[in-house]
Scaffold this active site. Structure first.
Site, mmCIF file in Angstrom:
data_model
loop_
_atom_site.group_PDB
_atom_site.id
_atom_site.type_symbol
_atom_site.label_atom_id
_atom_site.label_comp_id
_atom_site.label_asym_id
_atom_site.label_seq_id
_atom_site.Cartn_x
_atom_site.Cartn_y
_atom_site.Cartn_z
ATOM 1 N N GLN A 199 0.873 -1.179 0.000
ATOM 2 C CA GLN A 199 0.000 0.000 0.000
ATOM 3 C C GLN A 199 0.904 1.222 0.000
ATOM 4 O O GLN A 199 1.419 1.625 1.042
ATOM 5 C CB GLN A 199 -0.942 -0.053 1.202
ATOM 6 C CG GLN A 199 -1.817 -1.310 1.195
ATOM 7 C CD GLN A 199 -2.797 -1.355 0.036
ATOM 8 O OE1 GLN A 199 -3.598 -0.444 -0.144
ATOM 9 N NE2 GLN A 199 -2.746 -2.418 -0.778
ATOM 10 N N ALA A 240 -11.966 2.717 3.761
ATOM 11 C CA ALA A 240 -10.986 1.847 3.095
ATOM 12 C C ALA A 240 -10.066 2.651 2.177
ATOM 13 O O ALA A 240 -10.248 3.857 1.993
ATOM 14 C CB ALA A 240 -11.716 0.770 2.324
ATOM 15 N N HIS A 241 -9.119 1.969 1.566
ATOM 16 C CA HIS A 241 -8.113 2.670 0.757
ATOM 17 C C HIS A 241 -8.722 3.307 -0.487
ATOM 18 O O HIS A 241 -9.619 2.767 -1.100
ATOM 19 C CB HIS A 241 -6.940 1.766 0.387
ATOM 20 C CG HIS A 241 -7.253 0.470 -0.254
ATOM 21 N ND1 HIS A 241 -6.273 -0.400 -0.651
ATOM 22 C CD2 HIS A 241 -8.422 -0.131 -0.555
ATOM 23 C CE1 HIS A 241 -6.835 -1.460 -1.177
ATOM 24 N NE2 HIS A 241 -8.123 -1.335 -1.128
ATOM 25 N N ASN A 242 -8.188 4.475 -0.790
ATOM 26 C CA ASN A 242 -8.559 5.213 -1.994
ATOM 27 C C ASN A 242 -9.992 5.720 -2.019
ATOM 28 O O ASN A 242 -10.496 6.114 -3.068
ATOM 29 C CB ASN A 242 -8.265 4.380 -3.255
ATOM 30 C CG ASN A 242 -6.793 4.059 -3.368
ATOM 31 O OD1 ASN A 242 -6.355 2.961 -3.114
ATOM 32 N ND2 ASN A 242 -6.009 5.072 -3.675
#
Lengths: 342, 342, 342
Positions: A199, A240-242
């Protein structure tokens, strides 16, 4: 201990409000209409509580012009009494002292840059290349990981962790247990086992955001996870990511947004609501509590899912029928067809 | 700062991939198809992004044989481009330095055993009888309780707590705020109050597991709570006492598994999904987001519950009708009976 | 290491139980019917496990009078075997040592008052005006904020944060990552941005409450958030500001209660269930897992919402029909009307 106090007239002037009644009355705190005493200020913004106005013992009440006549005590008249109350009440908040300087038990990497006006509490750890800007306050046990920045006047109440490549804007408020910049959950399945996706992105949090207790915000896989300014997250939210969240959006406790979803500006996401990954939600969308957003939403408005609460035995009967809903719909159509064929 | 760089030909050799185009091109990082520059590697694994291939400025793209011809730059050809990308990208991850040794602010009990090659960060607390094996990395503020073991090459990013009788296998990765080995929620009701059941078991986490930020895993009441190898848990997951999770199962954020449930291998549990206590879920079961598993699942497959999101006013009308679904089904049957009796 | 051991007769006397069989047998631990050995005690309280009784190798079994005759080993006869087992098993729990005194790495404000019999672990931070009463145990990294009190014999396992104005009663047990007294989520919308409401209340937790790992309890806006005595909260529960929870209520993991809701006494709230704000829930109400309480509940009983889990393809068909449920109900009524008009 310092007691903060203001006269009603001083409050009126400071917040540009009209007052009625005794302007010399001294106010040293705030309380509910039912609970406030003669040196306390209260407010009326919800008509549900109008009946309590007649019997309040508050020294002054913030209310709207149309209820001012019923006020048995001094009144401060505001276009939006709730907003005016919020601003006034802030005067009476006693925050823990946070003297500038670094507590002797804190561990600060030589390459970190900490403003002389920042306050770094006991046990904080500030790692390589981190930056803490002017007037920022880090309560006990905060961890500021490599390449992280805490913007000016931000406050990390206690035990907040910025993992890596996290930038907080100005006046960000983060509550205990918040984790920002943890690994996104990225996995590739290789025949019979998982391979982790590194990540490599970060997190950018805009000015005036608030991050609740034990809320988690993962860093992006390649690009950053982003919260624009004035985003308000309650406790135990998972971002969460992004994910990208537009300015002024607020989310209630235990809401969750899956990877790469894009939420608009001025949205209201209810408690324990969820948004699936890669979806888009337009500006000014409200999602009611515990609903699951399963498709992108293009229009402002209020959206819901779920079924109503019932006494368990009744619910069981209805829930069992849900498993046959498609069949019922077909049978209904068949009956209608028969009738029309008659 | 060390810049990691490889030529395209070196990457091809290292990961046993075929390459096309300029093998001498130097790559020093990774990026998205849309964002990567000429010294960066990107990948194409989702056909949704095929259109971005034509205009990418990436130095090299990892992709499958059937898309290689459309690649305007160097290409690395992989059977599974996503997996190949994951492995390559790991080369470019810059993890915080973690030198072997015990930080002077850490507190290590005399009876604890810490490998000389382990890295123990600031403020860590390692209690009686705990063991930290070779090459393990404990970031700031980790707590390793009594009788706990951190396996070789495991990494506890920061502020991870192992409460008591917790064994982590090798290469376990645990994120900030994770709590492993907390008391299971065991209560006996004695006429008018609760009596706590002591939680005398432990937790066993297999090799290569990942535990997300603020995830909690309770220790068993008598036997252990168990995660087999390569189980992947996202953030804010709750695993109750005596749960058993089979190898290679992955769970998305905010999922929860109640006490003594047994989840199979290679399962995928969606975000905020739940599994009730004492149930069994077979291998290779997928549960979609926010679903509740209310009975054991004996067959591999995909399972769901919930109702779809709608605009609130429409939803209200439908949801109100749900309360009468059993009655509607009866009325439908009665109409059919009438028709047949005609 | 001290091994605790008791004879069967000693246990019978200590817990006022009748015993059968060999009273001299020495017991040094507990186990499941299937797993316990000849020096261990087990129990039978769930008829599901009756078949295991015949083959148990346990030294003694706690059971009810009606199953005692089938017991192949010594027996302790209890009205409620589960409660009796809970009390006996507590004898065999080995808690980490917690010697009175303040660990040298703890930071205690001069104005804090810590009982000489309290145990303050490594890295704890005790702030201005905080009080820790007799026999209280604070594990590593607890933070006791200003004006907080930890009642006598309470135990904060590790890394528990009391933010400000939090009072814990006696014998409160709080697990790692719990955050009590964080800001309630109070916001007023001022034309185009949010204004924060200062959270001026506190939290009061009654005697004998238990607070799970990573659970969050916000402090009140003006009045306090309150848990009466013997409230039992599992992990990752979210209690918003000004919630009031009656005595002896238990909540399973990931449940959430929104602001100002009032939950009765002796309620059971299932895992991931939710209660909307400002509602009232009567005494002795059970809410099943993942249900959402959307209206006040005036009567004791069991309540549910949600729809059952199905294989995904079937579920999709039924869920799609849900969007037309109101229409179906109208069409059903129309058919009935037609028939009656015939």
């Amino acid at each position: 201990m310092i007691i903060t106090h203001y006269s009603v007239a001083e409050l009126a002037e400071r917040f540009a409000l009209e007052f009625r009644g005794d302007g010399a009355r001294i106010i040293d705190g705030v309380g509910t209409l039912a609970g406030a005493g003669p040196t306390q200020l209260s407010f009326l913004s919800n008509s549900k509580y109008t009946a309590q106005l007649a019997t309040t013992h508050a020294g002054v009440v913030v209310l709207s012009a149309d209820t001012a006549d019923s006020c048995p005590t001094a009144a401060l008249i505001a276009r939006d009494p709730y907003v005016a109350y919020a601003r006034i009440a802030a005067l009476f908040e006693r925050l823990p002292a946070a003297p500038p300087g670094i507590h002797p038990t804190a561990v600060v990497a030589p390459s970190a840059r900490v403003s002389a006006s920042a306050s770094i509490g006991p046990g904080c750890v500030i790692e390589d290349g981190a930056v803490v800007e002017d007037g920022a306050i880090l309560g006990p046990h905060c961890i500021i990981g490599p390449e992280c920045t805490v913007g000016a006047q931000s406050r990390l109440v206690a035990r907040v962790t910025l993992v890596i490549r996290v930038t907080l804007g100005k006046r960000v408020l983060a509550h205990p247990g918040a984790v920002i910049g943890s690994d996104g959950f990225g996995l590739a399945f290789d025949r019979d086992h998982w391979v982790k996706l590194p990540q490599l992105g970060g997190v950018r949090i805009g000015d005036d955001c608030e991050i609740g207790a034990n809320t988690t915000i993962d860093r992006g896989a390649l690009d950053d996870t982003v919260l624009e300014e004035d985003v308000r997250l309650d406790n135990q939210i998972q971002i969460a990511h992004n994910v990208y969240i537009g300015a002024h959006t607020a989310m209630a406790g235990c809401a969750a947004v899956a990877g790469s979803a894009k939420i608009g500006r001025y949205c209201m996401i209810g408690g324990n609501a969820g948004v699936l990954g890669h979806l888009e939600v337009a500006d000014r969308v409200t999602i009611t509590a515990k609903s699951l957003v399963t498709h992108s939403i293009r229009e402002a408005g209020e959206y819901s899912s779920g079924v109503p609460l019932q006494e368990n035995r009744q619910w069981r009967r209805n829930a069992a029928r849900f498993k046959h809903l498609d069949e019922y719909a077909r049978r209904l159509s068949a009956l209608e067809k028969d009738k029309n064929d008659d």
